[in-house]
Design an enzyme around this catalytic site. Structure first.
Site, PDB file in Angstrom:
ATOM      1  N   CYS A  42     -27.278  -3.097 -32.153  1.00 57.57           N
ATOM      2  CA  CYS A  42     -27.739  -2.377 -33.345  1.00 57.57           C
ATOM      3  C   CYS A  42     -26.616  -1.575 -33.989  1.00 57.57           C
ATOM      4  CB  CYS A  42     -28.906  -1.460 -32.985  1.00 57.57           C
ATOM      5  SG  CYS A  42     -29.501  -0.505 -34.392  1.00 57.57           S
ATOM      6  N   CYS A  47     -28.153  -3.678 -36.868  1.00 59.26           N
ATOM      7  CA  CYS A  47     -28.847  -3.001 -37.953  1.00 59.26           C
ATOM      8  C   CYS A  47     -28.018  -1.949 -38.684  1.00 59.26           C
ATOM      9  CB  CYS A  47     -30.160  -2.410 -37.448  1.00 59.26           C
ATOM     10  SG  CYS A  47     -30.114  -1.702 -35.813  1.00 59.26           S
ATOM     11  N   LYS A  50     -25.180  -3.700 -40.751  1.00 57.05           N
ATOM     12  CA  LYS A  50     -25.888  -4.563 -41.694  1.00 57.05           C
ATOM     13  C   LYS A  50     -26.440  -3.753 -42.859  1.00 57.05           C
ATOM     14  CE  LYS A  50     -30.039  -5.142 -40.910  1.00 57.05           C
ATOM     15  NZ  LYS A  50     -31.243  -5.377 -40.079  1.00 57.05           N
ATOM     16  N   TYR A 176     -35.393 -12.686 -40.338  1.00 60.05           N
ATOM     17  CA  TYR A 176     -34.922 -11.488 -41.038  1.00 60.05           C
ATOM     18  C   TYR A 176     -33.409 -11.448 -41.170  1.00 60.05           C
ATOM     19  CZ  TYR A 176     -33.876  -9.304 -36.493  1.00 60.05           C
ATOM     20  OH  TYR A 176     -33.354  -9.014 -35.256  1.00 60.05           O
ATOM     21  N   GLU A 180     -31.640 -11.272 -44.878  1.00 65.07           N
ATOM     22  CA  GLU A 180     -30.831 -10.079 -45.127  1.00 65.07           C
ATOM     23  C   GLU A 180     -29.411 -10.447 -45.536  1.00 65.07           C
ATOM     24  OE1 GLU A 180     -33.119  -6.904 -42.169  1.00 65.07           O
ATOM     25  OE2 GLU A 180     -31.452  -8.109 -41.396  1.00 65.07           O
ATOM     26  N   HIS A 431     -46.723  11.263 -58.747  1.00 68.91           N
ATOM     27  CA  HIS A 431     -46.499  10.455 -59.953  1.00 68.91           C
ATOM     28  C   HIS A 431     -45.223  10.891 -60.651  1.00 68.91           C
ATOM     29  CE1 HIS A 431     -47.699   7.851 -63.249  1.00 68.91           C
ATOM     30  NE2 HIS A 431     -47.374   8.840 -64.083  1.00 68.91           N
ATOM     31  N   GLU A 436     -47.398   5.908 -54.803  1.00 72.12           N
ATOM     32  CA  GLU A 436     -48.749   6.360 -55.166  1.00 72.12           C
ATOM     33  C   GLU A 436     -49.729   5.199 -55.264  1.00 72.12           C
ATOM     34  OE1 GLU A 436     -49.391   7.918 -59.147  1.00 72.12           O
ATOM     35  OE2 GLU A 436     -47.575   6.907 -59.845  1.00 72.12           O
TER      36      GLU A 436
END
Length: 461
Positions: A42, A47, A50, A176, A180, A431, A436
């Site tokens: 990782c 990750c 990456k 993935y 990616e 908002h 939302e």
């Protein structure tokens, strides 16, 4: 028997480091060995770097998008060597942080490979070491398909240290890692093709996410080749020719295999300790991470259960508390949120529509995000909730779009806590945000119908 250590950990990745550090903090005599990268896949070739690469790609896209907001910006040539050097400096800092944490906790660090000589005995580098308990946390490694010329391709481990950015990359795989890196290279200016054997990418994810991502890949200018497999690779000077099962051939500067990972157990000497591994190398464990040998444990990706860094870290912490902290506990693998840092990213928690119970309510929204009403980029956001019809509990949430991972982390808390659709409905949104939409979804899109024509994904809604 008086062993050298109360616990010895094989592997200095996310699971191993957390286990060793917490166990040492509880007062255990702990040794830990790592022969490659402190922090594991990782931190070093996974990750963390990456995501830095994804960020680099997004800066170029952002420069183009800024024109719609009145900025006269141009994305010129990307400095690949400069970026890789900056990335390596950060990874080096993290390596030092991991070893520093272990040293301050009182663990003994071995920069060496460890292998079993017996149930309690290890060869660590050139040194014999004994331990009362041993934990295997060696992670996983990338696989190459068994086709002629497979050695002419790269895998994810190689991608972080390429001397130059290839001008044309063919990604092989629909998981993935493939999607990616397809987004990374395309965003940095490479021509990209992606090849996968399924009709849609990301097998196992929600069908609306899969359909939406396939559309996004094409919108990013990536050539999508679905329903085909690689047959062989040939060298054409410095270039590569990838032959596909449909008879087509793609010539590119680089072929990148992202075709799965396997537990990293080669050379561990599991047989000498009596530890059983499955056909693919995964080590079976019970609920307390014990292998078939009661004093030997396995955790993280080497068990091939839910291969996510936070899961590995949580397992390491739980095992340390159980063994040495006088606080036996287990972690739950239910409702673990995850993200794919594609461009745009996606994130998910809970059940997919395919796994939802019969009659579950499905709510879907799809819209152009506010940024791209001015940027002009062809990009959509998709948001989805799955609700148990009997309990009104929200049992799945899925999103494709900017900030998906950040938004989904908060939703994961709500879903883990058992929030109902009524709880979502009475929550006032912020908002204007994309998030939302999760609390303003009011119109039911469809029901899961297991008895007849099951509701199909409607990515174009």
């Amino acid at each position: 028997m008086n062993h050298d250590f109360d616990l010895f950990v094989i592997g200095g990745g996310s699971a191993g480091v957390r286990l060793a550090r917490i166990a040492a903090g509880h007062g255990a005599r702990v040794g830990i060995a790592e022969d490659r990268h402190w922090g594991g896949t990782c931190v070093n070739i996974g990750c963390v770097p990456k995501k830095l690469m994804v960020m680099a790609a997004e800066y170029g896209l952002g420069a183009t998008d800024a024109r719609g907001f009145g900025w006269d910006m141009r994305a010129v040539a990307h400095d690949w060597p400069g970026f890789i050097a900056a990335k390596d400096r950060e990874i080096g800092r993290l390596n030092g942080a991991y070893t520093g944490l272990l040293e301050r906790a009182g663990a003994t660090i071995f920069n060496a490979r460890a292998r079993f000589l017996g149930p309690h005995t290890l060869m660590v580098g050139e040194q014999h070491v004994t331990a009362d308990r041993i934990a295997i946390a060696t992670g996983g490694q990338p696989l190459r398909p068994a086709i002629p010329g497979a050695d002419l391709a790269i895998v994810s481990d190689d991608a972080f240290h390429l001397p130059a950015r290839p001008e044309h990359v063919v990604m092989v795989g629909g998981g993935y890692i493939a999607v990616e890196f397809a987004g990374i290279f395309a965003g940095l200016g490479s021509k990209v093709d992606i090849v996968y054997r399924q009709p849609l990418p990301l097998r196992g994810f929600d069908p609306d996410l899969r359909a939406g991502l396939a559309e996004a890949l094409a919108a990013n200018g990536i050539g999508v080749h679905h329903g085909v497999e690689p047959v062989r690779i040939e060298a054409a000077g410095a270039r590569r020719r990838l032959h596909l099962s449909n008879g087509h051939m793609i010539e590119a500067d680089c072929v990148f295999f992202a075709t799965g990972r396997a537990p990293n157990v080669a050379g561990l000497g599991l047989d000498k300790a009596g530890v059983t591994a499955g056909p693919g190398g995964a080590i079976p464990i019970d609920e307390d991470y014990r292998t078939n040998v009661p004093h030997i444990f396995a955790l993280g990706d080497v068990t091939d259960r839910l291969n996510l860094t936070p899961v590995a870290t949580a397992e390491g912490h739980a095992l340390a508390d159980t063994l040495f902290g006088n606080r036996p506990r287990r972690i739950s693998l239910a409702n673990v949120a995850s993200a794919v840092f594609s461009i745009p990213p996606l994130a998910t928690v809970g059940v997919t529509e395919d796994a939802a119970p019969d009659g579950a309510k499905v709510f879907v929204a799809r819209f152009t995000p506010m940024r791209h009403t001015l940027s002009g980029r062809a990009r959509k956001t998709m948001m989805k909730l799955i609700v148990d019809a009997e309990t009104d509990q929200v049992i799945g949430a899925h999103m494709l779009g900017e900030d998906a991972a950040e938004i989904m982390q908060g939703l994961a808390v709500a879903i883990t806590a058992g929030a109902t659709k009524a709880d979502f409905d009475r929550t006032i949104g912020i908002h204007p945000t994309a998030a939302e939409e999760f609390v303003t979804l009011r119109t039911e899109t469809r029901r899961v119908n297991r008895g007849g024509e099951s509701a199909k994904p409607r990515a174009a809604e």
